[in-house]
Design a protein around this motif. Structure first.
Motif, mmCIF file in Angstrom:
data_model
loop_
_atom_site.group_PDB
_atom_site.id
_atom_site.type_symbol
_atom_site.label_atom_id
_atom_site.label_comp_id
_atom_site.label_asym_id
_atom_site.label_seq_id
_atom_site.Cartn_x
_atom_site.Cartn_y
_atom_site.Cartn_z
ATOM 1 N N ASP A 1 7.573 34.949 -1.579
ATOM 2 C CA ASP A 1 8.091 33.827 -0.801
ATOM 3 C C ASP A 1 9.237 34.242 0.120
ATOM 4 O O ASP A 1 9.513 33.567 1.115
ATOM 5 N N ASP B 1 9.177 36.861 4.547
ATOM 6 C CA ASP B 1 8.669 36.115 5.699
ATOM 7 C C ASP B 1 8.217 37.033 6.837
ATOM 8 O O ASP B 1 7.688 36.563 7.841
ATOM 9 N N LYS C 1 2.549 29.158 4.908
ATOM 10 C CA LYS C 1 2.662 30.056 3.757
ATOM 11 C C LYS C 1 1.391 30.885 3.564
ATOM 12 O O LYS C 1 1.462 32.060 3.160
#
Length: 282
Positions: free
Chosen positions: A12, A15, A105
């Motif tokens: 997570d 990025d 995501k």
């Protein structure tokens, strides 16, 4: 517990996956440009995403190769590695066009997944060059580099599983939607000519397209990524999703152009007592 740690602690926060995915997409859209080729690699013709089907070849071949290497059966390991590597390249082509049609995501994880697989491919290139005498080395060197490549295959496969089972990438958005044989009244009585129009029919949200006296209806949620087809455009006898360009036949919901691989639920429409009603056909 392990998945939660890996995803929340590592993935997570990476990025950079979005930026690298954009880079990969710029290349694949240039190289794999024809619409028919992209639809083929998505698996539109198959009625099922092509990428996961192709991944069985490299995973199976490279697993066998590693076992044979450890057993000292180097001739068999060489050819199993070559087979697995060829399958890895084919799976990568399909994976890159699927990556092009991702957002948020899913795109971040997809970029990381693709990067790990490319690192694996690089290790296997060196392993193959040694195996077939293009570069100097021993069976120990070829096995060592292949083992590192296999490690990245496992890591990439883990994230690939997350893309499907956590984010639902390339999963049919209507897989759990029941049909029902009853007519349901629509919340409108008039439909503009050849203009995608959103309407409610009980619990279902539909997109209606009228051509003359005929009104066709499909479920409004695109089977590919859940976008609204009523915000799309009419192209000939198809409706094109405004998000990723999938096209479905207006008459029956059959998918014509990817990235969608599943047909759209279709409905028949009738006029009863001055009101429009719809029920699912398939």
């Amino acid at each position: 517990m392990i998945r939660r740690f890996v995803n929340r602690t590592l993935l997570d926060k990476w990025d950079w996956g979005v930026g690298i995915a954009d880079f990969y997409s710029s290349i694949s859209r240039f190289v794999l440009r024809p619409t028919w080729l992209r639809s083929f690699l998505h698996g539109t013709w198959l009625g099922h995403p092509l990428h996961p089907l192709l991944t069985d070849v490299p995973i199976g071949g490279l697993t066998v190769a590693l076992v044979l290497d450890l057993l000292g059966v180097y001739d068999g390991a060489n050819w199993a590695t070559l087979l697995g590597f060829g399958g890895l390249l084919l799976a990568a082509l399909a994976g890159f066009v699927d990556l092009d049609e991702t957002d948020g995501k899913t795109r971040q994880y997809g970029g990381i997944h693709a990067s790990l697989m490319l690192v694996a491919a690089a290790f296997y290139v060196f392993s193959l060059l040694v195996r077939f005498g293009v570069m100097p080395g021993t069976p120990y060197h070829s096995t060592f580099t292949a083992a590192f490549g296999y490690l990245f295959i496992v890591l990439g496969g883990y994230i690939g599983g997350d893309l499907v089972f956590t984010f639902g990438n390339m999963v049919d958005r209507h897989a759990w939607r029941s049909g029902g044989a009853k007519w349901a009244a629509l919340d409108l009585s008039e439909v503009p000519e050849r203009q995608p129009t959103k309407a409610r029919a009980g619990a279902q949200t539909l997109v209606l397209v009228r051509t003359g006296d005929t009104i066709a209806a499909l479920h409004d949620t695109c089977a590919h990524a859940g976008c609204s087809l009523s915000e799309g455009t009419i192209v000939g006898d198809t409706i094109q999703c405004g998000c990723h360009g999938s096209r479905f036949k207006i008459a029956d919901g059959s998918v014509v152009v990817g990235p969608a691989t599943y047909d759209q639920p279709s409905f028949e429409v009738r006029r009863a007592d001055g009101k429009l009603e719809a029920r699912r056909v398939r």
